[in-house]
Design a protein around this motif. Structure first.
Motif, PDB file in Angstrom:
ATOM      1  N   ALA A   1      -2.961   1.964  10.593  1.00  0.00           N
ATOM      2  CA  ALA A   1      -2.828   1.515   9.204  1.00  0.00           C
ATOM      3  C   ALA A   1      -2.378   2.646   8.303  1.00  0.00           C
ATOM      4  O   ALA A   1      -1.579   2.457   7.381  1.00  0.00           O
ATOM      5  CB  ALA A   1      -4.155   0.945   8.714  1.00  0.00           C
ATOM      6  N   SER A   2      -2.870   3.848   8.567  1.00  0.00           N
ATOM      7  CA  SER A   2      -2.480   5.010   7.771  1.00  0.00           C
ATOM      8  C   SER A   2      -0.989   5.299   7.934  1.00  0.00           C
ATOM      9  O   SER A   2      -0.286   5.584   6.955  1.00  0.00           O
ATOM     10  CB  SER A   2      -3.302   6.228   8.180  1.00  0.00           C
TER      11      SER A   2
ATOM     12  N   ARG B   1      -1.710   1.585  -2.786  1.00  0.00           N
ATOM     13  CA  ARG B   1      -2.154   0.189  -2.735  1.00  0.00           C
ATOM     14  C   ARG B   1      -2.234  -0.293  -1.287  1.00  0.00           C
ATOM     15  O   ARG B   1      -3.181  -0.974  -0.898  1.00  0.00           O
ATOM     16  CB  ARG B   1      -1.208  -0.704  -3.540  1.00  0.00           C
ATOM     17  N   HIS B   2      -1.252   0.073  -0.473  1.00  0.00           N
ATOM     18  CA  HIS B   2      -1.275  -0.328   0.935  1.00  0.00           C
ATOM     19  C   HIS B   2      -2.498   0.234   1.645  1.00  0.00           C
ATOM     20  O   HIS B   2      -3.149  -0.466   2.437  1.00  0.00           O
ATOM     21  CB  HIS B   2       0.001   0.136   1.637  1.00  0.00           C
ATOM     22  N   ARG B   3      -2.832   1.474   1.373  1.00  0.00           N
ATOM     23  CA  ARG B   3      -4.005   2.080   2.008  1.00  0.00           C
ATOM     24  C   ARG B   3      -5.283   1.341   1.617  1.00  0.00           C
ATOM     25  O   ARG B   3      -6.164   1.118   2.448  1.00  0.00           O
ATOM     26  CB  ARG B   3      -4.106   3.564   1.634  1.00  0.00           C
ATOM     27  N   LEU B   4      -5.365   0.929   0.364  1.00  0.00           N
ATOM     28  CA  LEU B   4      -6.549   0.195  -0.077  1.00  0.00           C
ATOM     29  C   LEU B   4      -6.611  -1.195   0.557  1.00  0.00           C
ATOM     30  O   LEU B   4      -7.689  -1.664   0.940  1.00  0.00           O
ATOM     31  CB  LEU B   4      -6.551   0.071  -1.601  1.00  0.00           C
TER      32      LEU B   4
ATOM     33  N   THR C   1      -7.714  -0.771   4.098  1.00  0.00           N
ATOM     34  CA  THR C   1      -9.124  -0.394   4.117  1.00  0.00           C
ATOM     35  C   THR C   1      -9.998  -1.616   3.862  1.00  0.00           C
ATOM     36  O   THR C   1     -11.048  -1.796   4.500  1.00  0.00           O
ATOM     37  CB  THR C   1      -9.418   0.689   3.059  1.00  0.00           C
ATOM     38  N   LEU C   2      -9.558  -2.474   2.949  1.00  0.00           N
ATOM     39  CA  LEU C   2     -10.296  -3.701   2.666  1.00  0.00           C
ATOM     40  C   LEU C   2     -10.304  -4.613   3.884  1.00  0.00           C
ATOM     41  O   LEU C   2     -11.334  -5.218   4.220  1.00  0.00           O
ATOM     42  CB  LEU C   2      -9.666  -4.410   1.463  1.00  0.00           C
ATOM     43  N   ASP C   3      -9.181  -4.704   4.572  1.00  0.00           N
ATOM     44  CA  ASP C   3      -9.114  -5.531   5.775  1.00  0.00           C
ATOM     45  C   ASP C   3     -10.079  -5.005   6.839  1.00  0.00           C
ATOM     46  O   ASP C   3     -10.751  -5.784   7.520  1.00  0.00           O
ATOM     47  CB  ASP C   3      -7.680  -5.550   6.316  1.00  0.00           C
ATOM     48  N   ALA C   4     -10.150  -3.684   6.976  1.00  0.00           N
ATOM     49  CA  ALA C   4     -11.086  -3.088   7.933  1.00  0.00           C
ATOM     50  C   ALA C   4     -12.528  -3.376   7.533  1.00  0.00           C
ATOM     51  O   ALA C   4     -13.400  -3.569   8.392  1.00  0.00           O
ATOM     52  CB  ALA C   4     -10.858  -1.588   8.023  1.00  0.00           C
ATOM     53  N   ARG C   5     -12.798  -3.421   6.231  1.00  0.00           N
ATOM     54  CA  ARG C   5     -14.149  -3.740   5.761  1.00  0.00           C
ATOM     55  C   ARG C   5     -14.514  -5.178   6.129  1.00  0.00           C
ATOM     56  O   ARG C   5     -15.640  -5.460   6.539  1.00  0.00           O
ATOM     57  CB  ARG C   5     -14.232  -3.529   4.251  1.00  0.00           C
ATOM     58  N   PHE C   6     -13.548  -6.089   5.980  1.00  0.00           N
ATOM     59  CA  PHE C   6     -13.787  -7.484   6.372  1.00  0.00           C
ATOM     60  C   PHE C   6     -14.057  -7.573   7.876  1.00  0.00           C
ATOM     61  O   PHE C   6     -14.914  -8.329   8.323  1.00  0.00           O
ATOM     62  CB  PHE C   6     -12.598  -8.362   6.007  1.00  0.00           C
ATOM     63  N   ALA C   7     -13.293  -6.804   8.646  1.00  0.00           N
ATOM     64  CA  ALA C   7     -13.474  -6.813  10.103  1.00  0.00           C
ATOM     65  C   ALA C   7     -14.875  -6.328  10.464  1.00  0.00           C
ATOM     66  O   ALA C   7     -15.548  -6.913  11.328  1.00  0.00           O
ATOM     67  CB  ALA C   7     -12.424  -5.922  10.769  1.00  0.00           C
ATOM     68  N   ARG C   8     -15.313  -5.281   9.807  1.00  0.00           N
ATOM     69  CA  ARG C   8     -16.656  -4.756  10.071  1.00  0.00           C
ATOM     70  C   ARG C   8     -17.727  -5.778   9.691  1.00  0.00           C
ATOM     71  O   ARG C   8     -18.736  -5.933  10.390  1.00  0.00           O
ATOM     72  CB  ARG C   8     -16.863  -3.456   9.287  1.00  0.00           C
TER      73      ARG C   8
ATOM     74  N   PRO D   1     -17.277   1.849  -3.974  1.00  0.00           N
ATOM     75  CA  PRO D   1     -16.106   2.737  -4.074  1.00  0.00           C
ATOM     76  C   PRO D   1     -14.765   2.046  -3.855  1.00  0.00           C
ATOM     77  O   PRO D   1     -13.798   2.332  -4.577  1.00  0.00           O
ATOM     78  CB  PRO D   1     -16.376   3.785  -2.993  1.00  0.00           C
ATOM     79  N   LEU D   2     -14.692   1.143  -2.900  1.00  0.00           N
ATOM     80  CA  LEU D   2     -13.423   0.484  -2.613  1.00  0.00           C
ATOM     81  C   LEU D   2     -13.006  -0.414  -3.772  1.00  0.00           C
ATOM     82  O   LEU D   2     -11.842  -0.410  -4.192  1.00  0.00           O
ATOM     83  CB  LEU D   2     -13.531  -0.321  -1.316  1.00  0.00           C
ATOM     84  N   ILE D   3     -13.933  -1.162  -4.301  1.00  0.00           N
ATOM     85  CA  ILE D   3     -13.626  -2.039  -5.431  1.00  0.00           C
ATOM     86  C   ILE D   3     -13.280  -1.218  -6.668  1.00  0.00           C
ATOM     87  O   ILE D   3     -12.333  -1.530  -7.399  1.00  0.00           O
ATOM     88  CB  ILE D   3     -14.800  -2.995  -5.706  1.00  0.00           C
ATOM     89  N   ASP D   4     -14.026  -0.138  -6.897  1.00  0.00           N
ATOM     90  CA  ASP D   4     -13.720   0.731  -8.039  1.00  0.00           C
ATOM     91  C   ASP D   4     -12.303   1.302  -7.915  1.00  0.00           C
ATOM     92  O   ASP D   4     -11.562   1.380  -8.907  1.00  0.00           O
ATOM     93  CB  ASP D   4     -14.733   1.878  -8.111  1.00  0.00           C
ATOM     94  N   ALA D   5     -11.930   1.699  -6.710  1.00  0.00           N
ATOM     95  CA  ALA D   5     -10.597   2.267  -6.499  1.00  0.00           C
ATOM     96  C   ALA D   5      -9.512   1.223  -6.727  1.00  0.00           C
ATOM     97  O   ALA D   5      -8.456   1.518  -7.310  1.00  0.00           O
ATOM     98  CB  ALA D   5     -10.498   2.838  -5.081  1.00  0.00           C
ATOM     99  N   MET D   6      -9.758  -0.008  -6.292  1.00  0.00           N
ATOM    100  CA  MET D   6      -8.773  -1.072  -6.492  1.00  0.00           C
ATOM    101  C   MET D   6      -8.639  -1.428  -7.960  1.00  0.00           C
ATOM    102  O   MET D   6      -7.540  -1.692  -8.441  1.00  0.00           O
ATOM    103  CB  MET D   6      -9.160  -2.290  -5.649  1.00  0.00           C
ATOM    104  N   ARG D   7      -9.762  -1.424  -8.677  1.00  0.00           N
ATOM    105  CA  ARG D   7      -9.705  -1.698 -10.120  1.00  0.00           C
ATOM    106  C   ARG D   7      -8.919  -0.602 -10.833  1.00  0.00           C
ATOM    107  O   ARG D   7      -8.097  -0.870 -11.712  1.00  0.00           O
ATOM    108  CB  ARG D   7     -11.122  -1.784 -10.694  1.00  0.00           C
ATOM    109  N   LYS D   8      -9.188   0.629 -10.463  1.00  0.00           N
ATOM    110  CA  LYS D   8      -8.512   1.757 -11.103  1.00  0.00           C
ATOM    111  C   LYS D   8      -7.005   1.689 -10.887  1.00  0.00           C
ATOM    112  O   LYS D   8      -6.217   2.027 -11.772  1.00  0.00           O
ATOM    113  CB  LYS D   8      -9.067   3.070 -10.554  1.00  0.00           C
ATOM    114  N   LEU D   9      -6.606   1.211  -9.714  1.00  0.00           N
ATOM    115  CA  LEU D   9      -5.184   1.121  -9.389  1.00  0.00           C
ATOM    116  C   LEU D   9      -4.547  -0.146  -9.957  1.00  0.00           C
ATOM    117  O   LEU D   9      -3.327  -0.289  -9.963  1.00  0.00           O
ATOM    118  CB  LEU D   9      -5.007   1.162  -7.867  1.00  0.00           C
ATOM    119  N   GLY D  10      -5.366  -1.070 -10.429  1.00  0.00           N
ATOM    120  CA  GLY D  10      -4.842  -2.342 -10.930  1.00  0.00           C
ATOM    121  C   GLY D  10      -4.417  -3.263  -9.814  1.00  0.00           C
ATOM    122  O   GLY D  10      -3.481  -4.054  -9.972  1.00  0.00           O
ATOM    123  N   ALA D  11      -5.103  -3.167  -8.680  1.00  0.00           N
ATOM    124  CA  ALA D  11      -4.721  -3.943  -7.497  1.00  0.00           C
ATOM    125  C   ALA D  11      -5.626  -5.146  -7.268  1.00  0.00           C
ATOM    126  O   ALA D  11      -5.700  -5.664  -6.148  1.00  0.00           O
ATOM    127  CB  ALA D  11      -4.747  -3.037  -6.267  1.00  0.00           C
ATOM    128  N   MET D  12      -6.323  -5.591  -8.299  1.00  0.00           N
ATOM    129  CA  MET D  12      -7.226  -6.725  -8.160  1.00  0.00           C
ATOM    130  C   MET D  12      -6.801  -7.882  -9.065  1.00  0.00           C
ATOM    131  O   MET D  12      -6.348  -7.642 -10.177  1.00  0.00           O
ATOM    132  CB  MET D  12      -8.661  -6.299  -8.498  1.00  0.00           C
TER     133      MET D  12
END
Length: 215
Positions: free
Chosen positions: A14-15, A27-30, A33-40, A74-85
């Motif tokens: 993914a990286s 944005r792609h990295r986030l 990362t979110l997809d990996a969180r769902f998998a976990r 942290p992941l949600i905060d990062a997505m909000r900061k990037l405007g990716a939500m």
């Protein structure tokens, strides 16, 4: 069925794929990362109802226009900061992961996770049908390398062949990471071969060749 998840939220594959996203790399990295969180989440769920509740929490947090739910994650905060939500295709994406909780629905998983993830990566909802098919094929290929039940892994690869786009896709430049991901999967699917569990040297070299091909 038991899914085996890598320890790191962002896998090496993914990286590397994200690195081809140009200015959209963060944005792609986030998204990956979110997809990996769902998998976990799915991999560590033993009770279907609990898993559904956990996925519902992510849906609520990622779609909260008030920016309150999920604050401090942290992941949600990062997505909000990037405007990716919220990510595009989120509902479809979550439905796909939910299809692996309890009684396994491979078709629902493929079209949900694959189509939703590729929508999220593309950054838009109005994607062509062939991109959803490509995402579904990729998702089944990826699953085949991360489950312990080899019978289901084999079924996933057989089904992936059915989901491959019938037409020859024309990939816009900004979808380069998605093109690479799909062609990595297609190579194994056409050979009826499951995905490797991680980034092998052979897979890395194939990624480089596909990236350089430019089509």
């Amino acid at each position: 069925m038991r899914i085996v998840v890598v320890k790191d939220d962002l896998s090496l594959l993914a990286s590397l794929l994200s690195a081809y996203a140009g200015p959209d790399i963060a944005r792609h990295r986030l998204i990956w990362t979110l997809d990996a969180r769902f998998a976990r989440l799915v991999a560590t769920t033993s009770e279907p109802m609990i898993g559904q509740m956990r996925l519902a929490w992510w849906n609520d947090a990622l779609t909260d226009e008030g920016g309150v739910k999920g604050r401090g994650e942290p992941l949600i905060d990062a997505m909000r900061k990037l405007g990716a939500m919220p990510p595009h295709g989120l509902s479809q994406w979550l439905d796909g992961w939910e299809a692996l909780i309890g009684e396994v629905d491979l078709h629902g998983y493929a079209e949900g996770r694959g189509g939703g993830l590729f929508r999220a990566l593309a950054g838009r909802d109005d994607i062509p049908a062939w991109l959803v098919q490509a995402g579904a094929a990729w998702a089944l290929w990826d699953l085949s390398g991360h489950i312990e039940d080899r019978t289901i892994a084999g079924r996933a690869i057989e089904m992936a062949r059915e989901h491959m786009p019938r037409e020859k896709p024309v990939w816009p430049k900004e979808w380069r990471p998605l093109r690479i991901a799909y062609h990595l999967a297609r190579h194994d699917i056409e050979k009826n071969r499951c995905a490797p569990a991680g980034l092998t040297p052979a897979l890395y070299l194939r990624l480089v060749r596909v990236a350089l091909a430019g089509r």
